[in-house]
Design an enzyme around this catalytic site. Structure first.
Site, PDB file in Angstrom:
ATOM      1  N   GLU A 368      -5.924  -3.264   1.676  1.00  0.00           N
ATOM      2  CA  GLU A 368      -5.463  -2.837   2.994  1.00  0.00           C
ATOM      3  C   GLU A 368      -5.983  -3.833   4.025  1.00  0.00           C
ATOM      4  O   GLU A 368      -7.181  -4.136   4.062  1.00  0.00           O
ATOM      5  CB  GLU A 368      -5.957  -1.434   3.328  1.00  0.00           C
ATOM      6  N   ASN A 426      -1.047  -1.236   8.542  1.00  0.00           N
ATOM      7  CA  ASN A 426      -0.792  -0.016   9.312  1.00  0.00           C
ATOM      8  C   ASN A 426       0.182  -0.303  10.451  1.00  0.00           C
ATOM      9  O   ASN A 426       0.072  -1.328  11.137  1.00  0.00           O
ATOM     10  CB  ASN A 426      -2.105   0.512   9.905  1.00  0.00           C
ATOM     11  N   GLU A 458       1.810   1.314   6.066  1.00  0.00           N
ATOM     12  CA  GLU A 458       1.190   2.636   6.084  1.00  0.00           C
ATOM     13  C   GLU A 458       1.523   3.316   7.415  1.00  0.00           C
ATOM     14  O   GLU A 458       1.267   2.750   8.490  1.00  0.00           O
ATOM     15  CB  GLU A 458      -0.320   2.519   5.917  1.00  0.00           C
ATOM     16  N   ASP A 488      -0.036   7.575   5.348  1.00  0.00           N
ATOM     17  CA  ASP A 488      -1.473   7.416   5.557  1.00  0.00           C
ATOM     18  C   ASP A 488      -2.085   8.706   6.091  1.00  0.00           C
ATOM     19  O   ASP A 488      -1.415   9.509   6.748  1.00  0.00           O
ATOM     20  CB  ASP A 488      -1.709   6.274   6.552  1.00  0.00           C
ATOM     21  N   GLU A 545      -8.652   7.886  -0.328  1.00  0.00           N
ATOM     22  CA  GLU A 545      -9.471   7.058   0.563  1.00  0.00           C
ATOM     23  C   GLU A 545     -10.873   7.639   0.676  1.00  0.00           C
ATOM     24  O   GLU A 545     -11.078   8.842   0.509  1.00  0.00           O
ATOM     25  CB  GLU A 545      -8.845   7.003   1.956  1.00  0.00           C
TER      26      GLU A 545
END
Length: 602
Positions: A368, A426, A458, A488, A545
């Site tokens: 990420e 993101n 995400e 997410d 996560e």
């Protein structure tokens, strides 16, 4: 000239031009003041000089024929730049002005007092000039400053918007500023006072009213409030109409905050009960304590407005100015204001990378990309602080564009070195409303020769639900490009089954709030196991996560979770560190037993 100085000068010129004084005919009201200045100093030349971009223009003059001179090396220009009194006993002896056009014309003496508006902009100078060197007495300087004040009073009287608001019939902000200055002068220094600001409606309510009602709605709201406030406050104190839906007043001397707040609460409750708009408008009150002799009018007004905004969520909709809350808001505004420069800089923004691990094989299969900001004066700014600010602003589009471009360049670099990973980025709600977002994404991948599947976007549930129809249409367009999609922070938003079923997502990322502490919480374990099963039944790959310990990893493995991300494996790493870490990780961990070794190493 620095950017700050250029901005200050631009604002000063704007204030000057708005007054519409330049190149206007002579006026006896100004000429009378100029003649008085020449008489007091017993000098042949006096002028009211206004400083334009490249010239000094004389609104009034005595002893000089021309109406304008160049601004370059003109003493009045220096007064405009500094906003301070300037006295030059002998121009010929002054290192800067000896070569000026003024000195060349025979002028030897100069004294100028700044003409300063209520907002702090210097328009020019009230000046006197002589053909011989001379000294200046303190009494003469005081008189010159008084004359400058008379000039400004005349300018304001002729050109300001007036002192009474035409809708409410109350004194306006100009009058509030003038009366505040009188208060500073007339009351004892150090006296504690309270400024009160009443905001008739929240910004959101005002926006809704503007869309649903005709303009007279706000006028009626203001008229009713003004009538009630005038009756409650009574003579001889003033209530001021300072913005469209805001009123201000100064509490009487000797009133303490503890005694005044209950009175305000009682009065506002009574006012809300009487108001016709009580069901569609929520008045709020902000109180700003200040000290006579140590307070700036506009700062006090801003503090009261800040407190009124805080009062939207406060008990009884009344709040007192808080330095801490204000400092936080000021910091957020600073970050927002400076982020544009950060996007243009070469060294403020960067991406760091946190690996995503396949739970079954123990291999690093993705990462990420996370944005980091090193502010030139504030230092490292955490993403939790600046990203929410940016996402609610017009900079959200540019920020995502920067992150995507940087991530794609890094992907190209890694793939050229033989490192094939999926990279997640993101995106915000604002990006899903960009009509060409999918096409820009496709073009960026094509430009760098990247397969669409190597990138994953995400998106949070809340971002999708802000405008569901438009968001879903854009998600479908993104999915059509071949770029992968991930939900997410799953579990923290709506988590609607119908929405989860319809979204073209490839991955569901379970929020870390459900994962941290999972090893000792049976309720969390039940929730996470259900999330994993449900998501996989709908065809999604599941990432957990916030995995920080081996016990949580073992639970996730038994629950059938696909991937994990968290400090157990690695914290977010700089590019070179991640590049060195990942090949070793992938080659040295054929199975899950090696995971703790690398977790502790990091």
């Amino acid at each position: 000239m620095t950017i700050s100085c250029q901005l200050t000068e631009a604002r000063r010129l704007d204030a000057l031009h708005k007054l519409d004084l330049l190149d206007t005919p002579p006026s006896e009201a100004f000429d009378r003041i100029t003649r008085m200045a020449a008489s007091i100093f017993q000098l042949p030349i006096a002028a009211i000089s206004l400083t334009d971009a490249d010239r000094q223009w004389f609104k009034s003059r005595v002893g000089v024929e021309h109406t304008t001179i160049p601004r370059l090396r003109a003493p009045c220009g220096n007064v405009a730049d500094s906003s301070e009194l300037l006295v030059i006993p002998d121009l010929v002896e002054d290192a800067y002005f000896r070569d000026s056009p003024l000195a060349a014309s025979g002028v030897r003496y100069y004294a100028g007092a700044p003409l300063i508006t209520a907002e702090g902009h210097c328009l020019g100078a009230m000046c006197v000039l002589g053909l011989e060197p001379r000294q200046t007495t303190p009494q003469e300087l005081s008189a010159l400053c008084d004359l400058a004040s008379m000039v400004m009073a005349q300018i304001e009287m002729q050109h300001a918007m007036g002192r009474i608001d035409p809708i409410s019939g109350l004194p306006n902000r100009n009058q509030f500023m003038e009366d505040f200055q009188d208060l500073q002068r007339d009351r004892p220094a150090g006296e504690q006072r309270l400024a009160v600001l009443i905001n008739l409606t929240t910004p959101e309510q005002l926006s809704h009213a503007a869309r649903a009602m005709d303009p007279s709605y706000v006028d009626e709201l203001v008229i009713d409030a003004a009538r009630w406030l005038r009756a409650e406050v009574g003579a001889p104190r003033n209530v001021y109409h300072v913005t469209t839906t805001q009123f201000a007043l100064i509490a009487p001397p000797g009133v303490t905050l503890d005694a005044y707040l209950p009175l305000l609460e009682s009065k506002m409750a009574e006012g809300r009960g009487l108001a016709k708009s009580r069901y569609v408008a929520t008045p709020t009150v902000g109180v700003a304590p200040f000290e006579i002799g140590n307070a700036d009018c506009l700062s006090v007004l801003r503090q009261a407005q800040s407190a009124a905004h805080d009062a939207i969520d406060a008990h009884a909709h009344i709040a007192v100015y808080s330095e801490d809350a204000d400092a936080l808001y000021q910091r957020r505004f600073t970050l927002l204001n400076d982020f544009g420069s950060a996007l243009e800089s070469q060294d403020q923004l960067r991406l760091v990378y946190q690996p995503r691990m396949d739970i079954t094989t123990g291999a690093c299969i993705g990462a990420e990309a996370l944005l980091r900001w090193d502010h030139p004066t504030l230092g490292a700014i955490g993403p939790a602080e600046f990203i929410p600010v940016i996402e609610r602003s017009g900079l959200a589009h540019a920020a995502t564009a920067w992150v995507l471009a940087t991530a794609m360049r890094q992907q190209r670099c890694w793939r050229d070195r033989g490192l094939h990973l999926q990279l997640s980025v993101n995106v915000s709600a604002a990006n899903l409303l960009e009509p060409d977002f999918a096409e820009v994404l496709r073009a960026g991948l094509k430009q760098r020769g990247l397969p669409p599947g190597c990138m994953e976007l995400e998106i949070t549930e809340s971002a999708i639900m802000a405008q569901p129809a438009k968001a879903h249409a854009m998600l479908e367009a993104i999915a059509a490009t071949g770029v992968k999609l991930a939900i997410d922070d799953f579990g923290t938003g709506y988590s609607s089954l119908s929405y989860l079923q319809r979204m073209p997502a490839d991955v569901v990322k379970i929020d870390q709030s459900f994962v941290i502490g999972l090893e000792d919480d049976t309720r969390k374990q039940a929730l996470v196991a259900t999330m994993i099963t449900l998501s996989q039944d709908l065809g999604h790959r599941v990432v957990a996560e916030g995995v920080e310990c081996e016990e949580v990893l073992n639970f996730l493995r038994l629950a059938g979770c696909d991937e994990a991300q968290g400090y157990l494996f690695a914290r977010p790493m700089e590019t070179d560190v991640f590049t060195g870490w990942c090949p070793i990780e992938a080659a040295a961990i054929p199975g899950r037993s090696a995971l703790p070794h690398y977790a502790y190493q990091m």
